[in-house]
Design a protein around this motif. Structure first.
Motif, PDB file in Angstrom:
ATOM      1  N   ASP A 131      51.192  42.523  41.702  1.00 46.32           N
ATOM      2  CA  ASP A 131      50.433  41.370  42.182  1.00 46.32           C
ATOM      3  C   ASP A 131      48.937  41.668  42.163  1.00 46.32           C
ATOM      4  O   ASP A 131      48.128  40.808  41.820  1.00 46.32           O
ATOM      5  CB  ASP A 131      50.858  41.013  43.611  1.00 46.32           C
ATOM      6  N   ILE A 132      48.595  42.893  42.571  1.00 46.06           N
ATOM      7  CA  ILE A 132      47.197  43.298  42.699  1.00 46.06           C
ATOM      8  C   ILE A 132      47.078  44.727  42.177  1.00 46.06           C
ATOM      9  O   ILE A 132      47.945  45.569  42.447  1.00 46.06           O
ATOM     10  CB  ILE A 132      46.737  43.235  44.174  1.00 46.06           C
ATOM     11  N   GLU A 181      50.093  44.865  33.326  1.00 45.10           N
ATOM     12  CA  GLU A 181      51.063  44.737  34.415  1.00 45.10           C
ATOM     13  C   GLU A 181      50.718  43.564  35.327  1.00 45.10           C
ATOM     14  O   GLU A 181      51.602  42.892  35.855  1.00 45.10           O
ATOM     15  CB  GLU A 181      51.140  46.033  35.226  1.00 45.10           C
ATOM     16  N   LEU A 182      49.427  43.315  35.514  1.00 42.64           N
ATOM     17  CA  LEU A 182      49.011  42.161  36.311  1.00 42.64           C
ATOM     18  C   LEU A 182      49.405  40.860  35.624  1.00 42.64           C
ATOM     19  O   LEU A 182      49.925  39.932  36.263  1.00 42.64           O
ATOM     20  CB  LEU A 182      47.500  42.192  36.534  1.00 42.64           C
ATOM     21  N   THR A 200      53.947  35.908  30.733  1.00 45.39           N
ATOM     22  CA  THR A 200      52.675  35.414  31.259  1.00 45.39           C
ATOM     23  C   THR A 200      52.744  33.929  31.558  1.00 45.39           C
ATOM     24  O   THR A 200      52.271  33.469  32.612  1.00 45.39           O
ATOM     25  CB  THR A 200      51.539  35.697  30.257  1.00 45.39           C
ATOM     26  N   SER A 201      53.351  33.157  30.658  1.00 47.94           N
ATOM     27  CA  SER A 201      53.458  31.712  30.869  1.00 47.94           C
ATOM     28  C   SER A 201      54.306  31.392  32.091  1.00 47.94           C
ATOM     29  O   SER A 201      53.957  30.517  32.894  1.00 47.94           O
ATOM     30  CB  SER A 201      54.063  31.043  29.628  1.00 47.94           C
ATOM     31  N   ALA A 222      45.939  33.829  39.816  1.00 43.56           N
ATOM     32  CA  ALA A 222      46.739  34.285  40.951  1.00 43.56           C
ATOM     33  C   ALA A 222      46.056  34.010  42.280  1.00 43.56           C
ATOM     34  O   ALA A 222      46.715  33.937  43.323  1.00 43.56           O
ATOM     35  CB  ALA A 222      47.042  35.781  40.816  1.00 43.56           C
ATOM     36  N   MET A 223      44.727  33.835  42.273  1.00 41.72           N
ATOM     37  CA  MET A 223      44.013  33.538  43.512  1.00 41.72           C
ATOM     38  C   MET A 223      44.337  32.143  44.026  1.00 41.72           C
ATOM     39  O   MET A 223      43.968  31.780  45.145  1.00 41.72           O
ATOM     40  CB  MET A 223      42.514  33.698  43.301  1.00 41.72           C
ATOM     41  N   MET A 224      45.030  31.328  43.218  1.00 37.02           N
ATOM     42  CA  MET A 224      45.513  30.031  43.692  1.00 37.02           C
ATOM     43  C   MET A 224      46.657  30.198  44.679  1.00 37.02           C
ATOM     44  O   MET A 224      46.975  29.277  45.436  1.00 37.02           O
ATOM     45  CB  MET A 224      45.964  29.187  42.510  1.00 37.02           C
ATOM     46  N   ASP A 225      47.291  31.352  44.643  1.00 35.16           N
ATOM     47  CA  ASP A 225      48.371  31.666  45.574  1.00 35.16           C
ATOM     48  C   ASP A 225      47.744  32.043  46.911  1.00 35.16           C
ATOM     49  O   ASP A 225      47.036  33.044  47.024  1.00 35.16           O
ATOM     50  CB  ASP A 225      49.191  32.837  45.006  1.00 35.16           C
TER      51      ASP A 225
END
Length: 332
Positions: free
Chosen positions: A163-164, A156-157, A75-76, A295-298
């Motif tokens: 990814d989604i 898994e996320l 996660t990190s 992840a929305m920063m991607d």
């Protein structure tokens, strides 16, 4: 200790390598994704092991499995890489028309088979170089609470295995972003010309042989819950592990099955299978796009989430379960 490490001597590509091997669980497949040789992957893992003081991945006959330390780090590492990609994307904006990225979407097969036709068609025009990986997500057996049933999908996320996720889960933890994709309901699926089409009564329904989609072979489901409320039962003559398999069996037998409406609308005609109004209440639920908020920063993932929200999935006109007809005045 971290503050004693000279970060200038650390190759950030090793974190990317860690992420890919963690996702693939296989050195050969990781090498293909990174366009490296298997020996280069093994060499990189050796450097990571020396840096972190742990084997990280253990060999098995089918590939590699992460150690407990690797599971703790996943996660990190994912968050670090998301932030780095976010920084880079501000300097080089994500352009879907030129992108060669590969996104991994996790979903139950009854969902992925519904969204894929529209998604692939859209990608051909908007992002012809973007590749997809589809992972089948399954609810954890034995849990009726949706959050517990889909806990592995959320893991898994966070592990960046997917990814989604596109799942029937409304109450997501605050660390996740959620976007409603579409409403789903169940209908009774039968082969075209089946006698149940002419006489779709509850009595007749209970007399039929039933097919249940269950990857574990468990015969009990939401239909049995509804029947029990009326002191009724049914005979489950067959279980199959996925929805497409169910259509192929229905096409050749007299069995009936409760299946997602949009799935039957999109794929039923190829198998000569049609939807019939259910003679008892069946559940309706939301299918949601879920991913970690970080992840929305991607920019690429944010674009894919927006794209999914714009898809036309199946027949957008709502299905009136009381009459068995689509209500043309309503839109999903």
């Amino acid at each position: 200790m971290l503050n004693q490490i000279d970060l200038s001597r650390i190759d950030l590509n090793l974190l990317v390598l860690f992420e890919i091997v963690f996702q693939e669980r296989h050195v050969g497949r990781s090498a293909e994704r990174l366009h490296l040789s298997p020996s280069a992957i093994s060499h990189g893992l050796g450097r990571l092991r020396a840096l972190l003081g742990d084997p990280l991945f253990l060999k098995t006959p089918k590939g590699v499995v992460p150690t407990e330390r690797a599971l703790q780090l996943a996660t990190s590492v994912a968050e670090i890489l998301v932030r780095i990609r976010g920084v880079v994307s501000t300097a080089t904006p994500f352009d879907p028309r030129d992108s060669k990225r590969r996104f991994v979407i996790g979903a139950p097969d009854g969902v992925s088979s519904v969204i894929l036709p529209s998604l692939l068609e859209t990608l051909r025009g908007a992002a012809p170089g973007v590749d997809l990986g589809i992972r089948q997500l399954l609810p954890v057996q034995g849990f009726t609470d949706p959050h517990l049933a889909w806990k592995d999908a959320l893991k898994e996320l966070e592990d960046r295995t997917t990814d989604i996720a596109i799942i029937p889960l409304d109450d997501v933890p605050v660390r996740f972003h959620k976007q409603k994709l579409y409403e789903e309901a169940f209908v009774i699926a039968v082969r075209k010309g089946h006698s149940f089409q002419r006489n779709p009564t509850l009595k007749r329904y209970c007399e039929m042989e039933h097919l249940v989609v269950s990857h574990t072979g468990d015969v009990l489901g939401f239909v049995d819950v509804e029947l029990a409320k009326k002191s009724l039962t049914r005979r489950v003559a067959l279980t199959v592990p996925n929805f497409i398999f169910a259509l192929s069996v229905l096409a050749e037998t007299e069995m009936v099955s409760a299946l997602p409406r949009r799935f039957v609308e999109i794929h039923g005609a190829r198998f000569n299978v049609v939807a019939v109004k259910a003679p008892l209440p069946l559940p309706r639920f939301s299918i949601n796009v879920v991913l970690p908020k970080v992840a929305m920063m991607d920019a690429g993932l944010a674009w894919l989430v927006r794209l999914l929200g714009q898809l036309r999935i199946g027949n957008d006109r709502a299905f009136d379960l009381r009459s068995g007809k689509r209500n043309r005045s309503m839109h999903s």
